[in-house]
Design a protein around this motif. Structure first.
Motif, PDB file in Angstrom:
ATOM      1  N   SER A 106      -2.566   0.576  29.934  1.00  0.00           N
ATOM      2  CA  SER A 106      -2.532   1.839  29.193  1.00  0.00           C
ATOM      3  C   SER A 106      -3.602   2.813  29.696  1.00  0.00           C
ATOM      4  O   SER A 106      -3.403   4.019  29.640  1.00  0.00           O
ATOM      5  CB  SER A 106      -2.677   1.606  27.694  1.00  0.00           C
ATOM      6  N   ASP A 107      -4.714   2.289  30.215  1.00  0.00           N
ATOM      7  CA  ASP A 107      -5.753   3.198  30.713  1.00  0.00           C
ATOM      8  C   ASP A 107      -5.202   4.076  31.834  1.00  0.00           C
ATOM      9  O   ASP A 107      -5.461   5.276  31.884  1.00  0.00           O
ATOM     10  CB  ASP A 107      -6.963   2.415  31.244  1.00  0.00           C
ATOM     11  N   THR A 108      -4.438   3.441  32.742  1.00  0.00           N
ATOM     12  CA  THR A 108      -3.875   4.215  33.854  1.00  0.00           C
ATOM     13  C   THR A 108      -2.921   5.291  33.320  1.00  0.00           C
ATOM     14  O   THR A 108      -2.937   6.434  33.786  1.00  0.00           O
ATOM     15  CB  THR A 108      -3.117   3.293  34.836  1.00  0.00           C
ATOM     16  N   VAL A 109      -2.099   4.919  32.332  1.00  0.00           N
ATOM     17  CA  VAL A 109      -1.149   5.896  31.782  1.00  0.00           C
ATOM     18  C   VAL A 109      -1.906   7.075  31.157  1.00  0.00           C
ATOM     19  O   VAL A 109      -1.540   8.240  31.351  1.00  0.00           O
ATOM     20  CB  VAL A 109      -0.225   5.237  30.726  1.00  0.00           C
ATOM     21  N   LEU A 110      -2.979   6.769  30.428  1.00  0.00           N
ATOM     22  CA  LEU A 110      -3.732   7.837  29.766  1.00  0.00           C
ATOM     23  C   LEU A 110      -4.424   8.741  30.785  1.00  0.00           C
ATOM     24  O   LEU A 110      -4.367   9.969  30.679  1.00  0.00           O
ATOM     25  CB  LEU A 110      -4.773   7.242  28.806  1.00  0.00           C
ATOM     26  N   ILE A 111      -5.055   8.121  31.759  1.00  0.00           N
ATOM     27  CA  ILE A 111      -5.767   8.935  32.756  1.00  0.00           C
ATOM     28  C   ILE A 111      -4.750   9.754  33.557  1.00  0.00           C
ATOM     29  O   ILE A 111      -4.951  10.952  33.795  1.00  0.00           O
ATOM     30  CB  ILE A 111      -6.655   8.054  33.670  1.00  0.00           C
ATOM     31  N   ALA A 112      -3.638   9.117  33.913  1.00  0.00           N
ATOM     32  CA  ALA A 112      -2.605   9.851  34.661  1.00  0.00           C
ATOM     33  C   ALA A 112      -2.056  11.006  33.810  1.00  0.00           C
ATOM     34  O   ALA A 112      -1.824  12.106  34.316  1.00  0.00           O
ATOM     35  CB  ALA A 112      -1.487   8.910  35.079  1.00  0.00           C
ATOM     36  N   GLY A 113      -1.886  10.756  32.518  1.00  0.00           N
ATOM     37  CA  GLY A 113      -1.371  11.807  31.623  1.00  0.00           C
ATOM     38  C   GLY A 113      -2.327  12.985  31.543  1.00  0.00           C
ATOM     39  O   GLY A 113      -1.932  14.150  31.630  1.00  0.00           O
ATOM     40  N   TYR A 114      -3.603  12.664  31.415  1.00  0.00           N
ATOM     41  CA  TYR A 114      -4.623  13.716  31.342  1.00  0.00           C
ATOM     42  C   TYR A 114      -4.650  14.519  32.644  1.00  0.00           C
ATOM     43  O   TYR A 114      -4.638  15.755  32.631  1.00  0.00           O
ATOM     44  CB  TYR A 114      -5.977  13.061  31.063  1.00  0.00           C
ATOM     45  N   LEU A 115      -4.629  13.799  33.775  1.00  0.00           N
ATOM     46  CA  LEU A 115      -4.665  14.478  35.082  1.00  0.00           C
ATOM     47  C   LEU A 115      -3.438  15.373  35.265  1.00  0.00           C
ATOM     48  O   LEU A 115      -3.549  16.520  35.698  1.00  0.00           O
ATOM     49  CB  LEU A 115      -4.669  13.461  36.227  1.00  0.00           C
ATOM     50  N   ALA A 116      -2.253  14.813  34.930  1.00  0.00           N
ATOM     51  CA  ALA A 116      -1.016  15.564  35.126  1.00  0.00           C
ATOM     52  C   ALA A 116      -1.025  16.831  34.276  1.00  0.00           C
ATOM     53  O   ALA A 116      -0.644  17.912  34.738  1.00  0.00           O
ATOM     54  CB  ALA A 116       0.182  14.692  34.776  1.00  0.00           C
ATOM     55  N   LYS A 117      -1.487  16.702  33.032  1.00  0.00           N
ATOM     56  CA  LYS A 117      -1.508  17.868  32.151  1.00  0.00           C
ATOM     57  C   LYS A 117      -2.451  18.943  32.701  1.00  0.00           C
ATOM     58  O   LYS A 117      -2.099  20.126  32.796  1.00  0.00           O
ATOM     59  CB  LYS A 117      -1.954  17.449  30.739  1.00  0.00           C
ATOM     60  N   GLU A 118      -3.642  18.524  33.104  1.00  0.00           N
ATOM     61  CA  GLU A 118      -4.606  19.494  33.627  1.00  0.00           C
ATOM     62  C   GLU A 118      -4.077  20.161  34.900  1.00  0.00           C
ATOM     63  O   GLU A 118      -4.271  21.348  35.121  1.00  0.00           O
ATOM     64  CB  GLU A 118      -5.950  18.799  33.908  1.00  0.00           C
ATOM     65  N   TRP A 119      -3.380  19.372  35.729  1.00  0.00           N
ATOM     66  CA  TRP A 119      -2.850  19.926  36.980  1.00  0.00           C
ATOM     67  C   TRP A 119      -1.731  20.933  36.698  1.00  0.00           C
ATOM     68  O   TRP A 119      -1.662  21.997  37.318  1.00  0.00           O
ATOM     69  CB  TRP A 119      -2.356  18.789  37.880  1.00  0.00           C
ATOM     70  N   LEU A 120      -0.877  20.622  35.743  1.00  0.00           N
ATOM     71  CA  LEU A 120       0.195  21.563  35.383  1.00  0.00           C
ATOM     72  C   LEU A 120      -0.403  22.847  34.800  1.00  0.00           C
ATOM     73  O   LEU A 120       0.073  23.956  35.081  1.00  0.00           O
ATOM     74  CB  LEU A 120       1.164  20.912  34.383  1.00  0.00           C
ATOM     75  N   LEU A 121      -1.469  22.694  34.030  1.00  0.00           N
ATOM     76  CA  LEU A 121      -2.126  23.884  33.469  1.00  0.00           C
ATOM     77  C   LEU A 121      -2.728  24.736  34.592  1.00  0.00           C
ATOM     78  O   LEU A 121      -2.588  25.967  34.592  1.00  0.00           O
ATOM     79  CB  LEU A 121      -3.225  23.489  32.472  1.00  0.00           C
ATOM     80  N   ILE A 122      -3.379  24.074  35.553  1.00  0.00           N
ATOM     81  CA  ILE A 122      -3.974  24.815  36.678  1.00  0.00           C
ATOM     82  C   ILE A 122      -2.890  25.642  37.383  1.00  0.00           C
ATOM     83  O   ILE A 122      -3.064  26.830  37.660  1.00  0.00           O
ATOM     84  CB  ILE A 122      -4.645  23.847  37.689  1.00  0.00           C
ATOM     85  N   GLN A 123      -1.750  24.980  37.634  1.00  0.00           N
ATOM     86  CA  GLN A 123      -0.678  25.693  38.345  1.00  0.00           C
ATOM     87  C   GLN A 123      -0.184  26.884  37.534  1.00  0.00           C
ATOM     88  O   GLN A 123       0.113  27.940  38.080  1.00  0.00           O
ATOM     89  CB  GLN A 123       0.467  24.729  38.637  1.00  0.00           C
ATOM     90  N   GLU A 124      -0.126  26.703  36.224  1.00  0.00           N
ATOM     91  CA  GLU A 124       0.353  27.771  35.347  1.00  0.00           C
ATOM     92  C   GLU A 124      -0.665  28.920  35.290  1.00  0.00           C
ATOM     93  O   GLU A 124      -0.308  30.085  35.407  1.00  0.00           O
ATOM     94  CB  GLU A 124       0.580  27.177  33.947  1.00  0.00           C
ATOM     95  N   TYR A 125      -1.939  28.583  35.144  1.00  0.00           N
ATOM     96  CA  TYR A 125      -2.986  29.613  35.085  1.00  0.00           C
ATOM     97  C   TYR A 125      -3.078  30.346  36.425  1.00  0.00           C
ATOM     98  O   TYR A 125      -3.345  31.549  36.461  1.00  0.00           O
ATOM     99  CB  TYR A 125      -4.351  29.005  34.735  1.00  0.00           C
ATOM    100  N   ASP A 126      -2.845  29.618  37.528  1.00  0.00           N
ATOM    101  CA  ASP A 126      -2.829  30.266  38.847  1.00  0.00           C
ATOM    102  C   ASP A 126      -1.743  31.340  38.866  1.00  0.00           C
ATOM    103  O   ASP A 126      -1.960  32.470  39.294  1.00  0.00           O
ATOM    104  CB  ASP A 126      -2.517  29.247  39.952  1.00  0.00           C
ATOM    105  N   LYS A 127      -0.562  30.939  38.391  1.00  0.00           N
ATOM    106  CA  LYS A 127       0.576  31.867  38.383  1.00  0.00           C
ATOM    107  C   LYS A 127       0.272  33.093  37.537  1.00  0.00           C
ATOM    108  O   LYS A 127       0.628  34.205  37.873  1.00  0.00           O
ATOM    109  CB  LYS A 127       1.793  31.161  37.757  1.00  0.00           C
ATOM    110  N   GLN A 128      -0.399  32.838  36.428  1.00  0.00           N
ATOM    111  CA  GLN A 128      -0.694  33.925  35.496  1.00  0.00           C
ATOM    112  C   GLN A 128      -1.990  34.649  35.877  1.00  0.00           C
ATOM    113  O   GLN A 128      -2.429  35.533  35.152  1.00  0.00           O
ATOM    114  CB  GLN A 128      -0.788  33.377  34.067  1.00  0.00           C
ATOM    115  N   ASN A 129      -2.604  34.251  36.981  1.00  0.00           N
ATOM    116  CA  ASN A 129      -3.863  34.849  37.414  1.00  0.00           C
ATOM    117  C   ASN A 129      -4.932  34.822  36.337  1.00  0.00           C
ATOM    118  O   ASN A 129      -5.676  35.785  36.171  1.00  0.00           O
ATOM    119  CB  ASN A 129      -3.618  36.316  37.811  1.00  0.00           C
ATOM    120  N   ASP A 130      -4.972  33.741  35.598  1.00  0.00           N
ATOM    121  CA  ASP A 130      -5.848  33.664  34.433  1.00  0.00           C
ATOM    122  C   ASP A 130      -7.131  32.902  34.780  1.00  0.00           C
ATOM    123  O   ASP A 130      -7.281  31.722  34.486  1.00  0.00           O
ATOM    124  CB  ASP A 130      -5.084  32.966  33.290  1.00  0.00           C
ATOM    125  N   SER A 131      -8.064  33.590  35.429  1.00  0.00           N
ATOM    126  CA  SER A 131      -9.270  32.901  35.901  1.00  0.00           C
ATOM    127  C   SER A 131     -10.129  32.417  34.733  1.00  0.00           C
ATOM    128  O   SER A 131     -10.850  31.428  34.854  1.00  0.00           O
ATOM    129  CB  SER A 131     -10.077  33.798  36.824  1.00  0.00           C
TER     130      SER A 131
END
Ligand SMILES: C[S@@+](CC[C@H](N)C(=O)[O-])C[C@H]1O[C@@H](n2cnc3c(N)ncnc32)[C@H](O)[C@@H]1O
Length: 353
Positions: A106-131
């Motif tokens: 479960s640790d791997t699933v949680l860490i992977a989930g956290y990483l994936a969420k943060e990465w998707l947010l980064i991509q979204e904020y990049d698109k929105q130019n939201d520094s």
């Protein structure tokens, strides 16, 4: 039996070059972020393409290093660990609920989930130019250096393969069941994580109103979500996150606040750039509070690459090394060729009849 031409046709033998942006500034940003977070990286070390050509980046001695010289110090706060997941503002409560339910791994699933969420947010904020919102992502600079796609930093991994390629290449080999397990776990985790991080991403994309994204137990999902409508980009982000966890995470001992000794799975930024060798030239020491110190294990000449040992051959057979780390130590030939040629690394030797 698979002919070499077959392998070339399905495109596994060569990793496609993936556009990586400006690599130098990415690693400069990583270094600055790391030092701001109390990490130490010696000024005598640089980060550049590994001498293992075609295998991503590595760290090098820019000056002679004496045995015992400090190369990196990584305080626990600069690592990605379970606390980052469980205390996460967006998903911490759901991650905590999931932790109680999920068994081993479960640790791997949680860490992977956290990483994936943060990465998707980064991509979204990049698109929105939201520094401004980009600055709220604690590990932004680190996440930008990681292998989210096959071929990025030359990363190979069975998680990135197509089902058909796993079947045609690995079936019958020693790596097959392991590869299937890892891929099945990733697929299952994608569904579970979609229910937890999907709504957060949808909200940032403007698809949900804020009231709709409250706390939900993972088992309180709307059935449509469970039946497979995976949020766009999430499947790839979870795959990338699993590859990152498998190929770069460390299990590090520390003494918890309750005085208990525990082994924690975590990512150790900057130190994880080191490539693997069966003859490592560094030494890694952990202290009770979860700080890790990396020193020169012997005299290291100017220009030498630094190597750590991910796992010894005694700890893990080569076919498992491949399914976990995406490469076979010491082998420069593409793994698809080894498999096609029925190398004994992947196939049990034929019994004499
Ligand atoms: C912990 S990362 C090392 C840093 C990585 N090369 C990068 O550019 O970010 C592990 C990955 O590096 C590559 N790697 C490390 N040691 C290697 C070796 N001895 N031979 C081939 N590839 C290696 C593999 O792709 C592996 O999955």
């Amino acid at each position: 039996f698979l002919a070499r031409s077959n392998v070339a046709r399905i495109g596994i033998s060569k990793l496609s070059a993936v556009a990586e942006g400006s690599t130098t500034s990415k690693y400069d940003d990583l270094r600055s972020w790391f030092t701001e977070n109390d990490g130490t990286i010696s000024n005598n070390i640089s980060i550049r393409k590994s001498t293992l050509s075609g295998y991503g980046y590595g760290c090098f001695a820019d000056e002679e290093l004496a045995e015992g010289e400090l190369l990196f110090r990584i305080p626990r706060a600069a690592t990605v660990n379970l606390d980052d997941c469980l205390n996460d503002e967006d998903c911490g409560a759901s991650f905590r609920a999931l932790q109680g339910k999920a068994g081993p791994g479960s640790d791997t699933v949680l860490i992977a989930g956290y990483l994936a969420k943060e990465w998707l947010l980064i991509q979204e904020y990049d698109k929105q130019n939201d520094s401004e919102r980009l600055q709220t992502i604690k590990f932004e600079k680190y996440l930008r250096t990681l292998p989210w796609k096959r071929g990025l930093c030359s990363q190979e991994h069975v998680i990135f393969w197509k089902d058909a390629d796993v079947e045609s290449l690995l079936k019958g080999s020693l790596a097959y069941s392991d590869a299937q397990d890892i891929r099945d776990q990733t697929k299952l985790a994608t569904k579970v994580l979609n229910a937890i991080i999907g709504p957060v991403i949808q909200k940032v994309r403007g698809g949900y109103s804020s009231e709709e994204v409250g706390f939900r137990f993972p088992w309180q999902n709307d059935p449509e979500e469970e039946s497979g409508s995976i949020v766009e980009g999430l499947e790839d982000a979870v795959k990338g996150a699993f590859v990152i966890c498998l190929s770069r995470a460390f299990v590090t001992p520390r003494v918890t606040e309750d005085g208990e000794l525990e082994d924690e799975e975590r990512l150790e930024p900057v130190f994880d750039i080191l490539q693997h060798s069966e003859d490592p030239n560094i030494r890694r020491e952990c202290t009770d509070d979860g700080t890790v110190a990396i020193t020169a294990g012997r005299y290291i000449a100017k220009g030498e690459e630094l190597f750590s040992q991910y796992k010894s051959e005694g700890e893990i057979p080569y076919h498992k090394f491949f399914t976990r780390f995406g490469f076979v130590p010491g082998v420069t030939e593409p793994v698809a060729n080894l498999v096609a040629e029925r190398s004994t690394i992947f196939f049990p030797q034929r019994q004499e009849v």
